[in-house]
Design a protein around this motif. Structure first.
Motif, PDB file in Angstrom:
ATOM      1  N   SER A   1       0.836  -1.207   0.000  1.00  9.06           N
ATOM      2  CA  SER A   1       0.000   0.000   0.000  1.00  9.06           C
ATOM      3  C   SER A   1       0.863   1.245   0.000  1.00  9.06           C
ATOM      4  CB  SER A   1      -0.922   0.021   1.217  1.00  9.06           C
ATOM      5  OG  SER A   1      -1.789  -1.082   1.183  1.00  9.06           O
TER       6      SER A   1
ATOM      7  N   ASP B   1      -6.263  -1.535  -4.720  1.00 10.19           N
ATOM      8  CA  ASP B   1      -5.715  -2.047  -3.462  1.00 10.19           C
ATOM      9  C   ASP B   1      -6.792  -2.871  -2.760  1.00 10.19           C
ATOM     10  OD1 ASP B   1      -4.239  -2.588  -1.223  1.00 10.19           O
ATOM     11  OD2 ASP B   1      -3.724  -0.513  -0.777  1.00 10.19           O
ATOM     12  N   GLU B   2      -6.669  -4.180  -2.800  1.00 13.18           N
ATOM     13  CA  GLU B   2      -7.627  -5.120  -2.204  1.00 13.18           C
ATOM     14  C   GLU B   2      -9.075  -4.762  -2.536  1.00 13.18           C
ATOM     15  OE1 GLU B   2      -6.794  -6.617   1.692  1.00 13.18           O
ATOM     16  OE2 GLU B   2      -4.808  -5.719   1.712  1.00 13.18           O
TER      17      GLU B   2
HETATM   18 MG   LIG Z   1      -2.192  -2.615   2.423  1.00 13.21          MG
END
Ligand SMILES: [Mg+2]
Ligand SMILES: Nc1ncnc2c1ncn2[C@@H]1O[C@H](COP(=O)(O)OP(=O)(O)OP(=O)(O)O)[C@@H](O)[C@H]1O
Lengths: 505, 317
Positions: free
Chosen positions: A45, A167-168
């Motif tokens: 991240s 991101d996810e």
């Molecule tokens: Mg992360």
């Protein structure tokens, strides 16, 4: 290579006490889906936030279409064609879809006034290009998570992004929504967009990505072509060793019933729910996102009022507890959303872990910091939590490490029943396996465990018995050989009342 | 890097500016740094400071208490008037009870009924103004036989040269700091201010915690009223006017965040004391009384702005 859109070289980023990225280099090609993988806290991240202008790197260069660029803010990133789609969506719920897509760059007319017509038309074009089933005038707050995500993706379309970072993205999506997202990603891909994809769900990685870059402790371990590698290989790169098994089911040794609920009803959320769980048993609760599972367990834990139903705790009928009473009885609830429900983000790990048990970690109302430290140390080691110390605010931790603190705060008081709502959301493969092992061990030690999960392999892998829930009703109950993927899928996709009669337990 | 600069400004900027100000006043005004004046400032600050100790609990839960100004007025009127009626012991007991009671009403409305703190305490502010007028019949009250009551010790006494009100303030700070930092109650206060939902999910009695914070605020105001009544030996119907803002300014100046979840008693003590020196300095420099208010206002805005700036800064580390 000419088709490289974005390349980064030598990126380093240090936070106080942590080197999050060390000399990271990688590149993204036009029309590829490039997975970024790594353990919790590996720096994924952080790297993406550097690209999106949220963090300023200590060193390193970013090259976009062969030109070096400096990205100083998210707006600059968007102008240059890089768009980050956060796991926690960042839209303004009160504004319309169109206003959100163009947030900060609304079209104006000659007088400098908002050009509503153009705004609408442009937004509609972007939504249509993605095949969205909602219009530009809807207020964003009324949309589901999946549709809100689509609004964010529509930004990529509207601004002609060259690189889109996810991101996810699938953490809170139902299976159908996930399919739709993949279709959208395929569309972006064929339009020549370079895509970076972060996820801990291995099946997704192998399904939709072309290359995989693995980060470990802020360093690049290598880049592989997805088709040339496999789960074991990537896992080894991520955690530095082989993983013996991914799931652990506790030995069957059921003892007395710990919890039974009968006819539990909450007017608008669920009705007539019966369930029971014994000491030593792992009960899986499977259903699609929105089936009412979280609401059900929140009611058992006293966070919502039940309209009807009985609660039997260790053989005795009791009135519905308050959360405090639930904790004191020996119930623990690991909630589904760690940031909103699980943690006080500004507090350190120590204070978060002991928060539900203040009386236990104090004498005469005075906190015993020594014992708090001990329990912090114990669980940091058991769960392998990456943190610089007991006082580091948990908001500074990576998502997965935050999740581990939520687990720690409920495990440390040795409850009789633990309810785990999506316990491994956002957790890396290695830790996931460790948590499943822990769940098995807890059950073998005599805890009653309820696991809610939208991940089919997880429920199938850890449970002794599975209840499926559909639209607020229990739609099936499965044990032993009856617990198959197909059975669960059938149970949750049929209308609730019919499925109940087909109970094949 | 701009960010380090911002953080440094937040951490040390106000203190540095304060140091410069002190130096300037010391040069410009005679008698500023004399022991007599310093003790006088500390004694003045002890009333706002004692209130601020209690209000800090409320602010850490992420809420406000604007009712303390007229609560101070009413309680001072009560303590003075009851001194004449039932004597010092009874007067003190009644005042403390009244403070706890008013705090409890605020607490029930904001904590249990979840009403907006700003509205509730603002309404309480004007309600108590009315109650004060009704109670006093609009006239000032004075302690009869002010010369011979031991009640004078709270406002006028001193121990080893240190005024008793200053001792009460600083002693109160030690106790309050212990509660906020070390006890389960203080932990709950921090947790509720940091994340109320997560606190509820952790079995914290959030409503009761908030209510208790308001009770603490009421208790602190009652103690301040006892100091005030003892010092003035009388009370007018406007004696506590504006205290709510001075208290808040001091708390914010100390660096306790209005968003809740963080803050400490010692920050409050420092903030309140700084504010006292600023106001005293301005007076000594010959500025009109109203300039104090202007400056308090500027200080509040500056401190809130720095608080926000630091929060934003966090995103772009
Ligand atoms: Mg992360
Ligand atoms: N704002 C911050 N301040 C201090 N440390 C930070 C900050 N952001 C991240 N870190 C630290 O940097 C490291 C990398 O974090 P990052 O969020 O990039 O991990 P991640 O790979 O995304 O993990 P996850 O899979 O758990 O999401 C962690 O050790 C984390 O604690």
């Amino acid at each position: 290579m000419t088709d490289v859109i974005l390349s980064v070289a030598g990126i380093t980023k240090t936070f106080p006490g942590v080197r999050a990225l060390a000399d990271v280099s990688f590149d993204v090609r036009a029309g590829e889906v490039h997975a970024l993988m790594g353990e919790n806290g590996a720096g994924k991240s952080t790297l993406m936030k550097v690209l999106a202008g949220l963090y300023k790197p200590d060193a390193g260069t970013i090259t976009l279409r062969d030109e070096p660029v400096t990205i100083t803010s998210p707006l600059v990133a968007r102008e240059k064609g890089i768009l980050l789609i956060h796991q926690e969506l960042s839209l303004s719920p009160e504004l319309s879809v169109a206003e959100n897509i163009y947030l900060g760059a609304w079209p104006t007319n000659a007088l400098g006034m908002l050009n509503k017509r153009k705004l609408r038309a442009d937004a509609k074009a972007a939504l249509d290009a993605l095949g969205c089933d909602f219009g530009p005038d809807v207020r964003v707050g009324t949309l589901s998570i999946a549709r809100q995500q689509m609004v964010e993706i529509a930004r990529a379309q509207a601004f002609n992004a060259d690189v889109v970072i996810f991101d996810e993205p699938t953490a809170s999506l139902t299976d159908g929504e996930r399919r739709q997202l993949f279709a959208t990603i395929a569309r972006l891909k064929s339009a020549g967009v370079g895509i970076v994809y972060i996820s801990h769900k291995m099946d997704e990685i192998f399904e939709i990505t072309d290359r995989i870059t693995v980060l470990r402790d802020g360093q690049v371990q290598g880049t592989r072509i997805t088709a040339d590698t496999d789960l074991a290989g990537i896992t080894r790169m991520m955690i530095g060793r082989d993983l013996a098994s991914y799931f652990h089911r506790a030995r069957e040794d059921f003892r007395d019933e710990v919890l039974r609920v009968e006819g539990l009803t909450h007017a608008s959320l669920f009705s007539g729910v019966d369930l029971s769980v014994r000491a030593g048993e792992v009960l899986g609760l499977y259903g699609l996102v929105g089936a009412g599972r979280s609401e059900l367990v929140e009611t058992i834990f006293g966070l919502r009022h039940a309209d009807a139903g009985r609660l039997i705790w260790k053989g005795q009928e009791i009135p519905f507890p308050t959360p405090r009473q639930a904790v004191d009885l020996g119930m623990a609830l690991v909630p589904e959303s760690r940031k909103e429900q699980g943690l006080v983000l500004g507090m350190g790990g120590r204070e978060n872990v002991t928060l539900p048990h203040l009386a236990m970690f104090s004498s005469a109302g005075v906190m015993d910091r020594g014992r708090e430290r001990e329990v912090f140390d114990t669980y940091r080691d058991i769960l392998d939590i990456k943190t610089t110390g007991p006082e580091q605010p948990v908001e500074k931790l990576s998502g997965g490490n935050q999740q581990k603190f939520v687990l720690a705060k409920w495990l440390c008081a040795a409850p009789s029943l633990i309810i785990l709502d999506e316990p491994t959301r956002g957790i890396d493969v290695g830790s996931k396996s460790a948590i499943h092992e822990l769940i098995a061990k807890l059950a073998e030690d005599g805890l009653a465990v309820i696991v809610i999960s939208s991940e089919m392999p997880e429920v199938l892998g850890v449970s002794h018995r599975i209840l499926t829930m559909t639209e607020g009703r229990i739609s099936g109950s499965f044990t032993g050989d009856g617990m198959t993927e197909q059975a669960l899928i059938d149970a949750v996709s049929q209308p609730a009342n019919r499925a109940v009669q087909e109970d094949i337990a | 890097m701009t960010i380090d600069w911002q953080q440094a400004l937040r951490r040390h900027g106000l203190i540095a500016a304060f140091g410069l100000f002190l130096a300037a006043v010391a040069v410009g005004a005679e008698g500023f740094l004399t022991l007599g004046n310093i003790l006088d400032v500390l004694r003045q600050v002890s009333i706002t400071g004692t209130i601020a100790l209690g209000v800090t609990f409320v602010v850490v839960t992420g809420r406000l208490d604007l009712s303390v100004g007229s609560m101070l007025t009413l309680l001072t009127v009560i303590v003075v008037d009851q001194h004449n009626a039932v004597g010092p012991f009874g007067a003190i007991a009644l005042t403390l009870l009244a403070g706890l009671g008013i705090g409890a009403v605020n607490g029930v409305l904001v904590g249990l009924f979840r009403l907006n703190a700003l509205i509730v305490t603002l309404a309480m502010l004007s309600l108590l103004q009315g109650v004060t007028l009704w109670y006093s019949g609009g006239s000032n009250v004075n302690v009869a036989g002010a010369g011979e009551t031991w009640f004078a010790v709270f406002g006028r006494g001193s121990l080893l040269g240190v005024p008793v009100p200053v001792l009460i303030f600083l002693g109160g700070a030690v106790v309050a700091s212990f509660f906020l930092k070390r006890t389960t109650f203080g932990r709950a206060v921090h947790a509720v201010g940091g994340n109320e939902t997560a606190s509820r999910f952790s079995g914290i009695a959030t409503a009761r915690t908030v209510a208790a914070a308001y009770v603490v605020s009421g208790l602190a105001t009652a103690i301040a009223a006892i100091i005030m009544g003892s010092r003035v030996m009388g009370a007018q119907n406007t004696i506590g006017q504006g205290y709510e803002l001075t208290v808040l300014a001091g708390i914010i100046l100390g660096g306790t965040s209005l968003m809740g979840g963080s803050g400490s008693i010692w920050r409050t003590v420092i903030g309140i004391t700084m504010l006292g020196f600023i106001q005293n300095g301005l007076l000594l420099l010959g500025f009109e009384y109203y300039v104090q208010w202007l400056v308090s206002w500027v200080v509040i805005i500056a401190a809130v702005w720095l608080d926000l700036a630091a929060k934003r800064g966090r995103v772009l580390a």
